[in-house]
Design an enzyme around this catalytic site. Structure first.
Site, PDB file in Angstrom:
ATOM      1  N   TYR A  39     -15.139 -39.423  -9.776  1.00  0.00           N
ATOM      2  CA  TYR A  39     -14.229 -40.613 -10.615  1.00  0.00           C
ATOM      3  C   TYR A  39     -14.786 -41.812 -10.712  1.00  0.00           C
ATOM      4  O   TYR A  39     -13.994 -42.835 -10.518  1.00  0.00           O
ATOM      5  CB  TYR A  39     -13.000 -40.700  -9.467  1.00  0.00           C
ATOM      6  CG  TYR A  39     -12.492 -39.361  -8.715  1.00  0.00           C
ATOM      7  CD1 TYR A  39     -11.935 -38.295  -9.528  1.00  0.00           C
ATOM      8  CD2 TYR A  39     -12.737 -39.052  -7.390  1.00  0.00           C
ATOM      9  CE1 TYR A  39     -11.729 -37.066  -9.041  1.00  0.00           C
ATOM     10  CE2 TYR A  39     -12.340 -37.888  -6.839  1.00  0.00           C
ATOM     11  CZ  TYR A  39     -11.808 -36.821  -7.521  1.00  0.00           C
ATOM     12  OH  TYR A  39     -11.279 -35.670  -6.960  1.00  0.00           O
ATOM     13  N   HIS A  40     -16.035 -41.906 -10.814  1.00  0.00           N
ATOM     14  CA  HIS A  40     -16.630 -43.265 -11.239  1.00  0.00           C
ATOM     15  C   HIS A  40     -17.156 -43.396 -12.540  1.00  0.00           C
ATOM     16  O   HIS A  40     -18.278 -43.642 -12.737  1.00  0.00           O
ATOM     17  CB  HIS A  40     -17.968 -43.401 -10.141  1.00  0.00           C
ATOM     18  CG  HIS A  40     -17.229 -43.268  -8.752  1.00  0.00           C
ATOM     19  ND1 HIS A  40     -18.404 -42.903  -7.805  1.00  0.00           N
ATOM     20  CD2 HIS A  40     -16.159 -43.348  -8.283  1.00  0.00           C
ATOM     21  CE1 HIS A  40     -17.571 -42.863  -6.548  1.00  0.00           C
ATOM     22  NE2 HIS A  40     -16.491 -43.133  -6.840  1.00  0.00           N
ATOM     23  N   PRO A  41     -16.397 -43.466 -13.715  1.00  0.00           N
ATOM     24  CA  PRO A  41     -16.919 -43.817 -15.014  1.00  0.00           C
ATOM     25  C   PRO A  41     -17.127 -45.183 -15.376  1.00  0.00           C
ATOM     26  O   PRO A  41     -16.540 -46.025 -14.650  1.00  0.00           O
ATOM     27  CB  PRO A  41     -15.657 -43.160 -15.821  1.00  0.00           C
ATOM     28  CG  PRO A  41     -14.560 -43.305 -15.040  1.00  0.00           C
ATOM     29  CD  PRO A  41     -14.977 -43.132 -13.873  1.00  0.00           C
TER      30      PRO A  41
END
Length: 542
Positions: free
Chosen positions: A456-458
């Site tokens: 969940y770290h774009p």
């Protein structure tokens, strides 16, 4: 008419809206596509995965990933006040000094570790108190876990038995080692940026919060951004800005909006009949952390039984108990090979099963732990699928797309198996549940391809030096900035919520400095001009 329009009420957008509106002479509009953060599941820490694929989730996915057997990866993103800070695991990690110093060395002037540390401290109210690395007076509450499930302690003990150092504070001078994560919680409840920054200032007369408003494009006249077109309750409206528009819609949302507005690769814009404003590599250089979790069964109590009247009362009366768990309670950072300037693998340990991209049911009492590729060298792309703003963009992360990334995940999986074999873990593990079938590189890599997922770290779709300058101004477009995780030149070594909040804090100062400079250099207003009233359009009701 507003002075500033901030698009996206997420981790950076709420910060910007609160900080910019501190000046009573400045009029700020904050636009959010989702609704107010009213659901109980948003604020109960252990419930965040119940928000996946709900009305609170943008519910994106990737294109078929080449290295993942052509499967599509699920990409949840928060769609409410607080954005993904209202739907994340609340882990407070800043990254590594080397990340920021490399940004600065590569041309991101003003973004070295020493430059950004004051903004981390400014944002933070750490219950441990203030020191050289931490703040104690900021809006964002950072605390110890109120859950402290012993299964996560067993994982930390197992890692120490395997020869890794214990680390009490991953955000101080040393990142390597294992331990408990601090979390963005206040009295056992989620402390999103909406809770920390936005709600306390909601009554400011110069701040208008506009929810349920889907931004369609930035309005650009000539080479200057003058407002935003939104769709709200089926009606298309324009909101105008006489100073700046700031995009804080996240790595996916901000890049998508720029492309829809004519800012992006010329060939792509031409293909969709979008008039070109600036030919920039928007959507390129995208990065994310790819995570692979190993799952085991246990006879001990896990979060499978967290939802009960007794635990609900414990949460409400004392701010403690299993419902305060952030799921990823413990973890650590590892450097798996020589020649690196920091860790290349991060672990998360959970007192529950964590499978099927976070969507799997808690069918048995279980626990999970696993590595992510922390400093990927592979990059992906975000491109348009359609000129229709309601159609999601095409996202290809290219997970495990480099030999270095494959080396890191293989080394991480071997560390995971080693820790699981230690006495502390063997004392709590009952049986394998979802683990690799073998130990060869081929078998481990196949496992990684089958069960891995986003962490969940774009980041980095509008990176400094390529799409924006070090002041976060979009290159070639006046009055337009981007301030969120998309501006990171490369993804940091760690969870990205705290760095995104830092970006919001620094952006607010950059904008304030720009306003001060403009005021000093402005020509004196004539008496005639001062007497001429400015007709403002009606505000959109919040």
């Amino acid at each position: 008419m507003y002075d500033y329009i901030v698009v996206g009420a997420g981790s950076a957008g709420c910060v910007l809206a609160a900080r910019l509106s501190e000046d009573p002479d400045v009029k700020v509009a904050l636009i959010e596509a989702g609704a107010a953060d009213t659901a109980d599941e948003i604020h109960i820490p252990a419930a965040f995965s119940t928000l996946f694929k709900s009305q609170w989730d943008w519910d994106l996915d990737t294109e078929p990933e080449p290295e993942l057997h052509r499967r599509r990866a699920y990409l949840p993103r928060g769609k409410m006040l607080g954005g993904s800070s209202s739907m994340n695991a609340m882990i407070y990690i800043r990254g590594n000094r080397a990340d920021y110093d490399q940004w600065a060395a590569d041309g991101a002037t003003g973004w070295s570790y020493d430059d950004v540390l004051p903004y981390f401290r400014k944002a933070e109210s750490n219950e441990r108190g203030a020191d050289d690395f931490h703040g104690a007076d900021g809006p964002l509450t950072v605390s110890e876990s109120r859950s402290m499930n012993p299964l996560c302690d067993a994982w930390v003990d197992g890692a120490v038995e395997a020869g890794f150092d214990h680390n009490e504070d991953f955000n101080s001078g040393e990142q390597l080692g294992v331990g408990r994560f601090q979390v963005t919680q206040r009295d056992g409840m989620r402390c999103s940026t909406a809770v920390a920054y936005l709600h306390p200032v909601a009554e400011r007369k110069n701040l208008t919060v506009i929810t349920d408003a889907h931004a369609r494009k930035v309005l650009i006249e000539g080479s200057r951004a003058v407002g935003v077109e939104i769709e709200r309750y089926g009606e298309i409206e324009q909101i105008r800005a006489n100073r700046e528009v700031v995009l804080s819609a996240g790595a996916y949302g901000s890049a998508h909006l720029l492309l829809l507005s004519g800012v992006g690769p010329a060939a792509q814009l031409d293909a969709f009949g979008i008039e070109k404003v600036a030919d920039l590599p928007v959507g390129e250089r995208m990065q994310d952390h790819y995570m692979v979790m190993l799952n085991y069964t246990t006879d001990l109590e896990t979060l499978k039984t967290a939802v009960s009247p007794a635990n609900a009362e414990l949460l409400q009366t004392a701010g403690r108990g299993p419902l305060t768990s952030n799921i990823g309670e413990a973890g650590g950072f590892f450097q798996t090979r020589e020649g690196l300037n920091g860790p290349d693998v991060q672990f998360h340990s959970t007192p529950c099963l964590f499978a099927e991209e976070g969507l799997g049911a808690q069918t048995v009492q279980g626990l999970a732990a696993g590595p992510c590729v922390l400093k990927p060298t592979s990059t992906g792309t975000l491109t348009l699928r359609s000129p229709d703003p309601k159609v999601a963009p095409r996202i290809l992360h290219n997970y495990l797309g480099s030999d270095e990334d494959k080396q890191s995940i293989l080394a991480g999986l071997r560390i995971a198996l080693d820790i699981a074999s230690q006495p502390a873990m063997q004392a709590v593990i009952k049986d394998d549940f979802i683990v690799p079938e073998g130990f060869s590189d081929e078998e481990l890599l196949d496992f990684a391809r089958q069960v891995g997922q986003t962490l969940y770290h774009p980041t980095s779709t509008c990176s400094i030096g390529h799409v924006v300058d070090p002041e976060l101004k979009v290159i070639g477009v006046d009055g337009l900035r981007v301030a969120d995780a998309s501006v990171m030149p490369t993804v940091v070594r760690g969870n990205t919520n705290a760095p995104t909040i830092m970006i919001g804090e620094k952006a607010a100062d950059l904008i304030a400095e720009s306003r001060t400079t403009a005021t000093r250099t402005a020509k004196p207003t004539t008496a005639t001009e001062a007497a001429t009233p400015i007709t403002q359009k009606d505000e959109v009701p919040a």
